[in-house]
Motif scaffolding. Structure first.
Motif, PDB file in Angstrom:
ATOM      1  N   MET A 121      10.187  17.010  -0.362  1.00 29.35           N
ATOM      2  CA  MET A 121      10.547  15.691   0.140  1.00 29.35           C
ATOM      3  C   MET A 121       9.421  14.715  -0.218  1.00 29.35           C
ATOM      4  SD  MET A 121      11.170  14.516   4.065  1.00 29.35           S
ATOM      5  CE  MET A 121      12.890  14.176   4.230  1.00 29.35           C
ATOM      6  N   PRO A 122       9.749  13.566  -0.835  1.00 34.72           N
ATOM      7  CA  PRO A 122       8.712  12.597  -1.192  1.00 34.72           C
ATOM      8  C   PRO A 122       8.114  11.959   0.058  1.00 34.72           C
ATOM      9  CG  PRO A 122      10.877  11.700  -1.654  1.00 34.72           C
ATOM     10  CD  PRO A 122      11.074  13.137  -1.227  1.00 34.72           C
ATOM     11  N   PRO A 123       6.870  11.485  -0.046  1.00 35.74           N
ATOM     12  CA  PRO A 123       6.246  10.842   1.125  1.00 35.74           C
ATOM     13  C   PRO A 123       6.989   9.563   1.506  1.00 35.74           C
ATOM     14  CG  PRO A 123       4.887  10.573  -0.830  1.00 35.74           C
ATOM     15  CD  PRO A 123       6.013  11.477  -1.208  1.00 35.74           C
ATOM     16  N   ALA A 124       6.953   9.258   2.774  1.00 33.82           N
ATOM     17  CA  ALA A 124       7.612   8.038   3.265  1.00 33.82           C
ATOM     18  C   ALA A 124       6.886   6.823   2.724  1.00 33.82           C
ATOM     19  CB  ALA A 124       7.601   8.015   4.789  1.00 33.82           C
ATOM     20  N   LYS A 125       7.624   5.773   2.470  1.00 39.42           N
ATOM     21  CA  LYS A 125       7.035   4.509   2.041  1.00 39.42           C
ATOM     22  C   LYS A 125       6.298   3.886   3.217  1.00 39.42           C
ATOM     23  CE  LYS A 125       8.671   4.423  -2.132  1.00 39.42           C
ATOM     24  NZ  LYS A 125       7.849   4.464  -3.297  1.00 39.42           N
ATOM     25  N   LEU A 126       5.231   3.158   2.908  1.00 41.38           N
ATOM     26  CA  LEU A 126       4.402   2.539   3.927  1.00 41.38           C
ATOM     27  C   LEU A 126       4.708   1.047   4.015  1.00 41.38           C
ATOM     28  CD1 LEU A 126       2.102   2.816   5.975  1.00 41.38           C
ATOM     29  CD2 LEU A 126       0.519   2.371   4.085  1.00 41.38           C
ATOM     30  N   ILE A 127       5.020   0.570   5.208  1.00 43.86           N
ATOM     31  CA  ILE A 127       5.345  -0.830   5.435  1.00 43.86           C
ATOM     32  C   ILE A 127       4.328  -1.442   6.383  1.00 43.86           C
ATOM     33  CG2 ILE A 127       7.051  -2.434   6.370  1.00 43.86           C
ATOM     34  CD1 ILE A 127       9.197  -0.438   5.508  1.00 43.86           C
ATOM     35  N   LEU A 128       3.784  -2.584   5.984  1.00 47.12           N
ATOM     36  CA  LEU A 128       2.906  -3.367   6.848  1.00 47.12           C
ATOM     37  C   LEU A 128       3.755  -4.425   7.525  1.00 47.12           C
ATOM     38  CD1 LEU A 128       0.250  -4.464   7.998  1.00 47.12           C
ATOM     39  CD2 LEU A 128      -0.115  -5.634   5.800  1.00 47.12           C
ATOM     40  N   LEU A 186      12.479   1.073  11.575  1.00 43.67           N
ATOM     41  CA  LEU A 186      11.945   1.557  10.302  1.00 43.67           C
ATOM     42  C   LEU A 186      11.584   3.035  10.348  1.00 43.67           C
ATOM     43  CD1 LEU A 186       9.728  -1.484   9.303  1.00 43.67           C
ATOM     44  CD2 LEU A 186      11.944  -0.807   8.324  1.00 43.67           C
ATOM     45  N   GLN A 187      11.057   3.500  11.466  1.00 41.87           N
ATOM     46  CA  GLN A 187      10.692   4.908  11.553  1.00 41.87           C
ATOM     47  C   GLN A 187      11.909   5.820  11.605  1.00 41.87           C
ATOM     48  OE1 GLN A 187       7.939   4.865  14.871  1.00 41.87           O
ATOM     49  NE2 GLN A 187       6.186   4.706  13.500  1.00 41.87           N
ATOM     50  N   SER A 188      13.049   5.281  11.986  1.00 38.52           N
ATOM     51  CA  SER A 188      14.264   6.092  12.020  1.00 38.52           C
ATOM     52  C   SER A 188      14.814   6.349  10.624  1.00 38.52           C
ATOM     53  CB  SER A 188      15.329   5.417  12.889  1.00 38.52           C
ATOM     54  OG  SER A 188      15.849   4.270  12.246  1.00 38.52           O
ATOM     55  N   VAL A 189      14.341   5.629   9.617  1.00 38.81           N
ATOM     56  CA  VAL A 189      14.907   5.716   8.264  1.00 38.81           C
ATOM     57  C   VAL A 189      14.472   6.948   7.477  1.00 38.81           C
ATOM     58  CG1 VAL A 189      15.072   4.499   6.063  1.00 38.81           C
ATOM     59  CG2 VAL A 189      15.337   3.259   8.202  1.00 38.81           C
ATOM     60  N   PRO A 190      13.310   7.423   7.319  1.00 38.34           N
ATOM     61  CA  PRO A 190      12.022   7.108   7.930  1.00 38.34           C
ATOM     62  C   PRO A 190      11.080   6.369   6.973  1.00 38.34           C
ATOM     63  CG  PRO A 190      11.893   9.322   7.092  1.00 38.34           C
ATOM     64  CD  PRO A 190      13.251   8.760   6.692  1.00 38.34           C
ATOM     65  N   TYR A 191      10.351   5.441   7.528  1.00 41.12           N
ATOM     66  CA  TYR A 191       9.236   4.780   6.854  1.00 41.12           C
ATOM     67  C   TYR A 191       8.008   4.936   7.736  1.00 41.12           C
ATOM     68  CZ  TYR A 191      12.600   2.326   3.864  1.00 41.12           C
ATOM     69  OH  TYR A 191      13.579   2.027   2.970  1.00 41.12           O
ATOM     70  N   ASP A 192       6.844   4.911   7.117  1.00 44.78           N
ATOM     71  CA  ASP A 192       5.607   4.836   7.883  1.00 44.78           C
ATOM     72  C   ASP A 192       5.310   3.364   8.097  1.00 44.78           C
ATOM     73  OD1 ASP A 192       5.170   7.577   8.000  1.00 44.78           O
ATOM     74  OD2 ASP A 192       4.081   7.599   6.106  1.00 44.78           O
ATOM     75  N   VAL A 193       4.943   2.995   9.318  1.00 45.14           N
ATOM     76  CA  VAL A 193       4.735   1.595   9.656  1.00 45.14           C
ATOM     77  C   VAL A 193       3.321   1.394  10.195  1.00 45.14           C
ATOM     78  CG1 VAL A 193       5.537  -0.341  11.070  1.00 45.14           C
ATOM     79  CG2 VAL A 193       7.177   1.358  10.242  1.00 45.14           C
ATOM     80  N   ILE A 194       2.646   0.394   9.648  1.00 44.60           N
ATOM     81  CA  ILE A 194       1.393  -0.061  10.230  1.00 44.60           C
ATOM     82  C   ILE A 194       1.614  -1.504  10.656  1.00 44.60           C
ATOM     83  CG2 ILE A 194      -0.200   1.504   9.088  1.00 44.60           C
ATOM     84  CD1 ILE A 194      -0.666  -0.602   6.987  1.00 44.60           C
ATOM     85  N   GLU A 195       0.887  -1.926  11.667  1.00 40.35           N
ATOM     86  CA  GLU A 195       1.152  -3.239  12.248  1.00 40.35           C
ATOM     87  C   GLU A 195      -0.118  -4.079  12.309  1.00 40.35           C
ATOM     88  OE1 GLU A 195       4.653  -1.715  15.251  1.00 40.35           O
ATOM     89  OE2 GLU A 195       2.603  -1.804  15.976  1.00 40.35           O
ATOM     90  N   ALA A 196       0.096  -5.381  12.220  1.00 41.58           N
ATOM     91  CA  ALA A 196      -0.978  -6.353  12.393  1.00 41.58           C
ATOM     92  C   ALA A 196      -0.436  -7.480  13.256  1.00 41.58           C
ATOM     93  CB  ALA A 196      -1.441  -6.895  11.044  1.00 41.58           C
ATOM     94  N   GLU A 197      -1.280  -7.979  14.163  1.00 37.50           N
ATOM     95  CA  GLU A 197      -0.862  -9.058  15.062  1.00 37.50           C
ATOM     96  C   GLU A 197      -1.260 -10.432  14.565  1.00 37.50           C
ATOM     97  OE1 GLU A 197      -2.001  -8.468  19.149  1.00 37.50           O
ATOM     98  OE2 GLU A 197      -1.887  -6.300  18.910  1.00 37.50           O
ATOM     99  N   ASN A 198      -2.188 -10.494  13.598  1.00 40.95           N
ATOM    100  CA  ASN A 198      -2.671 -11.781  13.121  1.00 40.95           C
ATOM    101  C   ASN A 198      -3.128 -11.654  11.671  1.00 40.95           C
ATOM    102  OD1 ASN A 198      -5.427 -10.767  13.146  1.00 40.95           O
ATOM    103  ND2 ASN A 198      -5.357 -11.017  15.369  1.00 40.95           N
ATOM    104  N   ALA A 199      -3.554 -12.769  11.099  1.00 43.57           N
ATOM    105  CA  ALA A 199      -3.921 -12.797   9.682  1.00 43.57           C
ATOM    106  C   ALA A 199      -5.108 -11.891   9.382  1.00 43.57           C
ATOM    107  CB  ALA A 199      -4.225 -14.227   9.256  1.00 43.57           C
ATOM    108  N   ARG A 200      -6.109 -11.889  10.235  1.00 44.81           N
ATOM    109  CA  ARG A 200      -7.297 -11.071   9.992  1.00 44.81           C
ATOM    110  C   ARG A 200      -6.931  -9.588   9.942  1.00 44.81           C
ATOM    111  NH1 ARG A 200     -10.271  -7.969  12.710  1.00 44.81           N
ATOM    112  NH2 ARG A 200      -9.475  -8.568  14.745  1.00 44.81           N
ATOM    113  N   GLN A 201      -6.159  -9.136  10.911  1.00 46.30           N
ATOM    114  CA  GLN A 201      -5.735  -7.733  10.931  1.00 46.30           C
ATOM    115  C   GLN A 201      -4.879  -7.408   9.707  1.00 46.30           C
ATOM    116  OE1 GLN A 201      -3.696  -6.976  14.609  1.00 46.30           O
ATOM    117  NE2 GLN A 201      -5.548  -7.175  15.855  1.00 46.30           N
ATOM    118  N   ALA A 202      -4.055  -8.352   9.293  1.00 47.65           N
ATOM    119  CA  ALA A 202      -3.181  -8.131   8.134  1.00 47.65           C
ATOM    120  C   ALA A 202      -3.991  -7.930   6.862  1.00 47.65           C
ATOM    121  CB  ALA A 202      -2.230  -9.312   7.965  1.00 47.65           C
TER     122      ALA A 202
END
Length: 72
Positions: free
Chosen positions: A1-8, A24-40
């Motif tokens: 199985m190929p690795p899940a795509k990563l979404i920011l 997104l995780q139900s699809v499955p994708y790996d998800v990382i999150e940012a709350e503001n521009a600096r974190q992004a």
């Protein structure tokens, strides 16, 4: 199985982050999150995501400006 795509996902609203992460995780994708521009920006360089989902209204910098900055 190929690795899940990563979404920011860049979103300042907690409830919206939870909703998008669950979808997104139900699809499955790996998800990382940012709350503001600096974190992004930190997450972009640290993880090199396959896709970025950008909120338009985030604290400090609007999504259009941040998208242009990330693109450059």
């Amino acid at each position: 199985m190929p690795p899940a795509k990563l979404i920011l996902h860049i979103e300042d609203n907690f409830d919206n982050r939870i909703l998008v992460r669950r979808l997104l995780q139900s699809v499955p994708y790996d998800v990382i999150e940012a709350e503001n521009a600096r974190q992004a920006i930190v997450a972009l360089y640290k993880y090199c995501p396959d896709l970025i989902l950008m909120d338009i209204n985030i604290p400090g910098v609007d999504g259009y400006t941040l998208t242009a900055k990330l693109k450059s």
